[in-house]
Design a protein around this motif. Structure first.
Motif, short mmCIF file in Angstrom:
data_model
loop_
_atom_site.label_atom_id
_atom_site.label_comp_id
_atom_site.label_asym_id
_atom_site.label_seq_id
_atom_site.Cartn_x
_atom_site.Cartn_y
_atom_site.Cartn_z
N LYS A 1 1.46 10.57 -3.79
CA LYS A 1 1.63 9.67 -4.92
C LYS A 1 2.98 8.98 -4.93
O LYS A 1 3.08 7.77 -5.19
CB LYS A 1 1.43 10.43 -6.24
CG LYS A 1 1.56 9.56 -7.48
CD LYS A 1 1.33 10.35 -8.75
CE LYS A 1 1.56 9.47 -9.99
NZ LYS A 1 1.33 10.24 -11.24
N GLU A 2 4.04 9.69 -4.63
CA GLU A 2 5.37 9.11 -4.67
C GLU A 2 5.58 8.05 -3.59
O GLU A 2 6.51 7.25 -3.67
CB GLU A 2 6.44 10.20 -4.56
CG GLU A 2 6.44 11.18 -5.71
CD GLU A 2 6.56 10.49 -7.07
OE1 GLU A 2 7.46 9.63 -7.20
OE2 GLU A 2 5.78 10.82 -7.98
N SER A 3 4.74 8.07 -2.59
CA SER A 3 4.83 7.08 -1.51
C SER A 3 3.80 5.97 -1.64
O SER A 3 3.70 5.10 -0.77
CB SER A 3 4.68 7.78 -0.15
OG SER A 3 5.77 8.64 0.10
N VAL B 1 6.46 7.08 3.11
CA VAL B 1 5.21 7.71 3.52
C VAL B 1 5.31 8.30 4.93
O VAL B 1 4.70 9.33 5.24
CB VAL B 1 4.03 6.72 3.42
CG1 VAL B 1 4.13 5.62 4.47
CG2 VAL B 1 2.70 7.46 3.54
N TYR B 2 6.10 7.67 5.79
CA TYR B 2 6.21 8.17 7.16
C TYR B 2 6.81 9.57 7.20
O TYR B 2 6.40 10.41 8.02
CB TYR B 2 7.05 7.21 8.01
CG TYR B 2 6.35 5.90 8.32
CD1 TYR B 2 5.41 5.82 9.34
CD2 TYR B 2 6.62 4.76 7.58
CE1 TYR B 2 4.76 4.62 9.62
CE2 TYR B 2 5.97 3.56 7.85
CZ TYR B 2 5.04 3.50 8.87
OH TYR B 2 4.40 2.31 9.15
N VAL C 1 0.84 -1.20 0.00
CA VAL C 1 0.00 0.00 0.00
C VAL C 1 0.87 1.24 0.00
O VAL C 1 0.76 2.11 -0.86
CB VAL C 1 -0.95 0.01 1.22
CG1 VAL C 1 -1.82 1.28 1.21
CG2 VAL C 1 -1.83 -1.22 1.24
N TRP C 2 1.78 1.32 0.98
CA TRP C 2 2.63 2.49 1.16
C TRP C 2 4.10 2.11 1.14
O TRP C 2 4.49 1.11 1.73
CB TRP C 2 2.34 3.17 2.50
CG TRP C 2 0.91 3.57 2.70
CD1 TRP C 2 0.01 3.01 3.56
CD2 TRP C 2 0.20 4.62 2.01
NE1 TRP C 2 -1.21 3.63 3.47
CE2 TRP C 2 -1.12 4.63 2.53
CE3 TRP C 2 0.56 5.54 1.03
CZ2 TRP C 2 -2.08 5.52 2.07
CZ3 TRP C 2 -0.40 6.44 0.59
CH2 TRP C 2 -1.70 6.43 1.11
N LYS C 3 4.90 2.92 0.47
CA LYS C 3 6.35 2.78 0.55
C LYS C 3 6.84 3.34 1.89
O LYS C 3 6.13 4.10 2.55
CB LYS C 3 7.01 3.53 -0.62
CG LYS C 3 6.60 3.00 -1.98
CD LYS C 3 7.20 3.84 -3.10
CE LYS C 3 6.74 3.34 -4.47
NZ LYS C 3 7.26 4.17 -5.57
N ASP C 4 8.05 2.99 2.27
CA ASP C 4 8.60 3.46 3.54
C ASP C 4 8.60 4.98 3.64
O ASP C 4 8.46 5.54 4.73
CB ASP C 4 10.03 2.95 3.73
CG ASP C 4 10.10 1.44 3.91
OD1 ASP C 4 9.06 0.83 4.22
OD2 ASP C 4 11.20 0.88 3.76
#
Length: 289
Positions: free
Chosen positions: A186-188, A143-144, A138-141
């Motif tokens: 979007k990039e995450s 995103v945090y 769902v999310w790349k790292d």
């Protein structure tokens, strides 16, 4: 919507390209759920072969072209082209007051009726959530570091191949209004998983309550609840049209997310192929039911 006679039903999304998967899905669904209303959401305009099955398997077809086009427009904002998986968003404006959505890379091995009962625990109920091995789909790292979502919102990261919800929760105008905010992430997003990041974003920022069958099991609210089973999970035992979890948990559906894409649509080498074959009946020609 009739407030005096609320309806419950199931949506699925398909086109002719996944005809084989649809046949197995529909056979399995109707074997275990003979009376639950079922509705096809067309993936695109190429669905005449799927439509030809509607009498045999008793399903209706979602036909609001304007709403479907709105989903297509949303998908273009994230991918640069139309991607039909975003069309599952129309479920919140469909014909059922409460509904289940199920991807067709799935066979249903039991009744799904029980899932509606768990809407008392949340307005949106997935099967699995809050697992690190799902979060990465769902999310790349990164995103945090955006600080645009809280850690609990990120960690929810539910699989969107199965969910239960209520009509009107996410009307199309709400989904459209949320696109710009979602694009900041979007990039995450793991956009290889198509609509899954955007749908997770919609849910966790909606203000409504959300959970999953797994979470309800883990916290003891639903200690005997059945779960879905991903075909990449080893050690399941197949007997006829059922799959048994060695830990003793109930299994009500099995899905092959990712496997059909890797195989180019072939069932050769599919994990738990004997289960899929049980419903597809491989001795029958692909063009014959």
């Amino acid at each position: 919507m009739n407030k005096n006679n609320p309806t419950s039903g199931v949506y699925f999304l398909a086109n002719n390209k996944v005809f084989e998967q649809v046949v197995a899905f529909l056979r399995s669904f109707r074997m275990h759920n003979p009376t639950i209303p079922l509705c096809l959401i067309p993936f695109d305009s190429d669905f005449d072969k799927i439509s030809s099955l509607k009498t045999t398997f008793s399903f209706s077809i979602f036909d609001d072209a304007e709403l479907l086009a709105s989903c297509d427009a949303i998908s273009e904002r994230f991918h640069g082209f139309v991607l039909g998986t975003y069309r599952k968003l129309v479920a919140w404006e469909g014909i059922f007051d409460t509904f289940i959505y199920i991807d067709v890379d799935t066979v249903v091995t039991d009744s799904v009726d029980f899932a509606f009962e768990h809407l008392k625990h949340g307005d949106y109920v997935a099967s699995h959530s809050n697992l690190e091995n799902i979060r990465c789909w769902v999310w790349k790292d990164s995103v945090y570091a955006t600080h645009l979502l809280t850690p609990p919102q990120i960690e929810y990261s539910a699989n969107t191949g199965f969910f239960v919800s209520r009509r009107g929760l996410l009307p199309m105008k709400h989904c459209v209004a949320k696109v710009n905010g979602a694009l900041e992430l979007k990039e995450s997003m793991e956009l290889e998983c198509m609509e899954q990041p955007f749908l997770n974003y919609l849910i966790v920022t909606s203000g409504y309550s959300y959970t999953s069958l797994l979470q309800l099991l883990m916290v003891g609210i639903a200690p005997t609840v059945s779960l879905e089973w991903w075909a990449g999970t080893p050690n399941g035992r197949v007997d006829g049209g059922k799959l048994y979890d060695p830990r003793g948990a109930g299994v009500f559906l099995v899905h092959w997310a990712g496997f059909w894409k890797k195989s180019g649509g072939s069932s050769i080498g599919l994990p738990y192929k004997e289960l899929w074959d049980f419903y597809r009946r491989p001795e029958i020609s692909p063009d014959v039911l």
